[in-house]
Write an enzyme that holds these catalytic residues in place. Structure first.
Site, PDB file in Angstrom:
ATOM      1  N   LEU A   1      -0.347   4.563   1.553  1.00 29.40           N
ATOM      2  CA  LEU A   1      -0.945   4.560   2.876  1.00 29.40           C
ATOM      3  C   LEU A   1       0.041   4.346   4.004  1.00 29.40           C
ATOM      4  CD1 LEU A   1      -4.150   2.472   2.110  1.00 29.40           C
ATOM      5  CD2 LEU A   1      -3.895   4.944   2.205  1.00 29.40           C
ATOM      6  N   HIS A   2       1.199   3.808   3.716  1.00 31.06           N
ATOM      7  CA  HIS A   2       2.170   3.499   4.749  1.00 31.06           C
ATOM      8  C   HIS A   2       3.506   4.127   4.406  1.00 31.06           C
ATOM      9  CE1 HIS A   2      -0.684   0.758   6.501  1.00 31.06           C
ATOM     10  NE2 HIS A   2      -0.840   0.178   5.338  1.00 31.06           N
ATOM     11  N   ALA A   3       4.133   4.745   5.390  1.00 31.77           N
ATOM     12  CA  ALA A   3       5.367   5.489   5.145  1.00 31.77           C
ATOM     13  C   ALA A   3       6.506   4.592   4.677  1.00 31.77           C
ATOM     14  CB  ALA A   3       5.781   6.237   6.407  1.00 31.77           C
TER      15      ALA A   3
ATOM     16  N   GLU B   1       0.850  -1.185   0.000  1.00 30.24           N
ATOM     17  CA  GLU B   1       0.000   0.000   0.000  1.00 30.24           C
ATOM     18  C   GLU B   1       0.892   1.244   0.000  1.00 30.24           C
ATOM     19  OE1 GLU B   1      -3.099  -0.216   2.888  1.00 30.24           O
ATOM     20  OE2 GLU B   1      -3.834  -2.106   2.119  1.00 30.24           O
TER      21      GLU B   1
END
Length: 85
Positions: A14-16, A11
């Protein structure tokens, strides 16, 4: 101009951590790299905010483009990051 169409598993937006890894790979070489959702304007893939701002979810397709020496190899690496389980 080289291009890859990738179905996203990580993702990215959505995720760093996946986004940061993607941007680090994009920034490795002096190559112009852009990424976009299908039928959207591309953004500079060297900007983590731009990549995270795409809000790309699992199962969505993105198009990664690059121009310059080594573009094909870099795109292969970026596609692998975006599609890694």
């Amino acid at each position: 101009m080289a291009e890859r169409r990738v179905t996203v598993v990580a993702e990215v937006g959505l995720h760093a951590r996946p986004a940061a890894t993607f941007v680090q790979a994009a920034a490795k070489a002096p190559i112009e790299v852009s990424v976009c959702k299908l039928n959207r304007d591309p953004v500079n893939a060297k900007s983590i905010l731009a990549v995270m701002g795409l809000d790309v979810r699992q199962g969505e397709e993105i198009v990664i483009s690059a121009e310059g020496e080594g573009a094909e190899e870099l795109l292969d690496e970026l596609a692998a990051i975006a599609s890694a389980p």
